[in-house]
Design a protein around this motif. Sequence first.
Motif, mmCIF file in Angstrom:
data_model
loop_
_atom_site.group_PDB
_atom_site.id
_atom_site.type_symbol
_atom_site.label_atom_id
_atom_site.label_comp_id
_atom_site.label_asym_id
_atom_site.label_seq_id
_atom_site.Cartn_x
_atom_site.Cartn_y
_atom_site.Cartn_z
ATOM 1 N N GLY A 1 0.794 -1.226 0.000
ATOM 2 C CA GLY A 1 0.000 0.000 0.000
ATOM 3 C C GLY A 1 0.827 1.277 0.000
ATOM 4 O O GLY A 1 0.276 2.369 -0.068
ATOM 5 N N GLN A 2 2.141 1.150 0.064
ATOM 6 C CA GLN A 2 3.021 2.313 0.083
ATOM 7 C C GLN A 2 2.925 3.070 -1.242
ATOM 8 O O GLN A 2 2.942 2.479 -2.309
ATOM 9 C CB GLN A 2 4.450 1.838 0.326
ATOM 10 C CG GLN A 2 5.492 2.916 0.350
ATOM 11 C CD GLN A 2 6.885 2.333 0.606
ATOM 12 O OE1 GLN A 2 7.029 1.155 0.921
ATOM 13 N NE2 GLN A 2 7.888 3.150 0.446
ATOM 14 N N LYS A 3 2.797 4.378 -1.181
ATOM 15 C CA LYS A 3 2.753 5.210 -2.384
ATOM 16 C C LYS A 3 4.185 5.374 -2.902
ATOM 17 O O LYS A 3 5.076 5.779 -2.159
ATOM 18 C CB LYS A 3 2.163 6.587 -2.090
ATOM 19 C CG LYS A 3 0.767 6.541 -1.527
ATOM 20 C CD LYS A 3 -0.221 6.114 -2.563
ATOM 21 C CE LYS A 3 -1.627 6.214 -1.998
ATOM 22 N NZ LYS A 3 -2.572 5.372 -2.647
ATOM 23 N N LEU A 4 4.383 5.057 -4.166
ATOM 24 C CA LEU A 4 5.707 5.153 -4.772
ATOM 25 C C LEU A 4 5.716 6.220 -5.856
ATOM 26 O O LEU A 4 4.766 6.348 -6.617
ATOM 27 C CB LEU A 4 6.110 3.807 -5.383
ATOM 28 C CG LEU A 4 6.237 2.641 -4.407
ATOM 29 C CD1 LEU A 4 6.523 1.363 -5.169
ATOM 30 C CD2 LEU A 4 7.321 2.907 -3.385
ATOM 31 N N ASP A 5 6.785 6.964 -5.918
ATOM 32 C CA ASP A 5 6.994 7.970 -6.962
ATOM 33 C C ASP A 5 8.144 7.471 -7.829
ATOM 34 O O ASP A 5 9.309 7.717 -7.538
ATOM 35 C CB ASP A 5 7.331 9.325 -6.329
ATOM 36 C CG ASP A 5 7.644 10.400 -7.361
ATOM 37 O OD1 ASP A 5 7.379 10.181 -8.566
ATOM 38 O OD2 ASP A 5 8.152 11.462 -6.970
ATOM 39 N N ILE A 6 7.812 6.706 -8.876
ATOM 40 C CA ILE A 6 8.835 6.148 -9.763
ATOM 41 C C ILE A 6 8.679 6.781 -11.134
ATOM 42 O O ILE A 6 7.715 6.521 -11.847
ATOM 43 C CB ILE A 6 8.712 4.611 -9.862
ATOM 44 C CG1 ILE A 6 8.904 3.989 -8.480
ATOM 45 C CG2 ILE A 6 9.737 4.065 -10.852
ATOM 46 C CD1 ILE A 6 8.711 2.492 -8.443
ATOM 47 N N GLN A 7 9.626 7.622 -11.484
ATOM 48 C CA GLN A 7 9.620 8.266 -12.793
ATOM 49 C C GLN A 7 10.340 7.397 -13.821
ATOM 50 O O GLN A 7 9.932 7.290 -14.960
ATOM 51 C CB GLN A 7 10.301 9.636 -12.693
ATOM 52 C CG GLN A 7 10.240 10.457 -13.948
ATOM 53 C CD GLN A 7 8.828 10.944 -14.250
ATOM 54 O OE1 GLN A 7 8.010 11.107 -13.346
ATOM 55 N NE2 GLN A 7 8.533 11.158 -15.506
ATOM 56 N N ARG A 8 11.463 6.768 -13.363
ATOM 57 C CA ARG A 8 12.286 5.975 -14.281
ATOM 58 C C ARG A 8 13.003 4.887 -13.490
ATOM 59 O O ARG A 8 13.513 5.128 -12.407
ATOM 60 C CB ARG A 8 13.317 6.894 -14.936
ATOM 61 C CG ARG A 8 14.261 6.232 -15.898
ATOM 62 C CD ARG A 8 15.162 7.252 -16.579
ATOM 63 N NE ARG A 8 16.155 7.817 -15.689
ATOM 64 C CZ ARG A 8 17.418 7.396 -15.608
ATOM 65 N NH1 ARG A 8 17.822 6.404 -16.378
ATOM 66 N NH2 ARG A 8 18.266 7.955 -14.776
ATOM 67 N N VAL A 9 13.034 3.673 -14.048
ATOM 68 C CA VAL A 9 13.787 2.574 -13.438
ATOM 69 C C VAL A 9 15.213 2.657 -13.959
ATOM 70 O O VAL A 9 15.454 2.590 -15.164
ATOM 71 C CB VAL A 9 13.158 1.206 -13.767
ATOM 72 C CG1 VAL A 9 14.029 0.073 -13.250
ATOM 73 C CG2 VAL A 9 11.762 1.112 -13.181
ATOM 74 N N VAL A 10 16.165 2.819 -13.055
ATOM 75 C CA VAL A 10 17.574 2.939 -13.411
ATOM 76 C C VAL A 10 18.218 1.560 -13.502
ATOM 77 O O VAL A 10 18.971 1.281 -14.427
ATOM 78 C CB VAL A 10 18.326 3.813 -12.374
ATOM 79 C CG1 VAL A 10 19.807 3.876 -12.677
ATOM 80 C CG2 VAL A 10 17.722 5.203 -12.319
ATOM 81 N N GLN A 11 17.917 0.699 -12.530
ATOM 82 C CA GLN A 11 18.441 -0.666 -12.519
ATOM 83 C C GLN A 11 17.317 -1.607 -12.090
ATOM 84 O O GLN A 11 16.927 -1.610 -10.925
ATOM 85 C CB GLN A 11 19.614 -0.772 -11.552
ATOM 86 C CG GLN A 11 20.210 -2.143 -11.465
ATOM 87 C CD GLN A 11 21.339 -2.186 -10.443
ATOM 88 O OE1 GLN A 11 21.666 -1.203 -9.808
ATOM 89 N NE2 GLN A 11 21.922 -3.343 -10.291
ATOM 90 N N PRO A 12 16.785 -2.398 -13.011
ATOM 91 C CA PRO A 12 15.700 -3.311 -12.639
ATOM 92 C C PRO A 12 16.208 -4.431 -11.734
ATOM 93 O O PRO A 12 17.401 -4.707 -11.671
ATOM 94 C CB PRO A 12 15.225 -3.866 -13.980
ATOM 95 C CG PRO A 12 16.371 -3.681 -14.902
ATOM 96 C CD PRO A 12 17.146 -2.504 -14.414
ATOM 97 N N ALA A 13 15.284 -5.068 -11.048
ATOM 98 C CA ALA A 13 15.628 -6.187 -10.167
ATOM 99 C C ALA A 13 16.093 -7.377 -10.996
ATOM 100 O O ALA A 13 15.593 -7.619 -12.097
ATOM 101 C CB ALA A 13 14.415 -6.576 -9.336
ATOM 102 N N ASP A 14 17.057 -8.120 -10.480
ATOM 103 C CA ASP A 14 17.542 -9.339 -11.127
ATOM 104 C C ASP A 14 16.620 -10.483 -10.723
ATOM 105 O O ASP A 14 16.558 -10.855 -9.556
ATOM 106 C CB ASP A 14 18.974 -9.623 -10.682
ATOM 107 C CG ASP A 14 19.533 -10.895 -11.277
ATOM 108 O OD1 ASP A 14 18.953 -11.419 -12.252
ATOM 109 O OD2 ASP A 14 20.566 -11.372 -10.767
#
Length: 80
Positions: free
Chosen positions: A31-44
């Motif tokens: 439920g945490q509000k996230l402010d993601i404009q751009r993914v710099v390094q995706p999860a492996d």
Amino acid sequence: MKVLIALGCFAITGAALAAPGVPEAQDYHYGQKLDIQRVVQPADLSFCGIREVEMVNEDSAGQLHRLRYPAWGQFCVNEG
């Protein structure tokens, strides 16, 4: 004494491998509000099962964040 030296080497190596300017990982909470404009390094996701992964992203103000969250890996052989 050798144990202390080994631990010191691991600590230095870990600090050197961390991306410069990226803060420590923060745990995601449902439920945490996230402010993601751009993914710099995706999860492996190159594993099988569920495990905690980290993603580096940039918010709308240009600040970098490291987010830790559980994810299902994509390399399970016996599925489907």
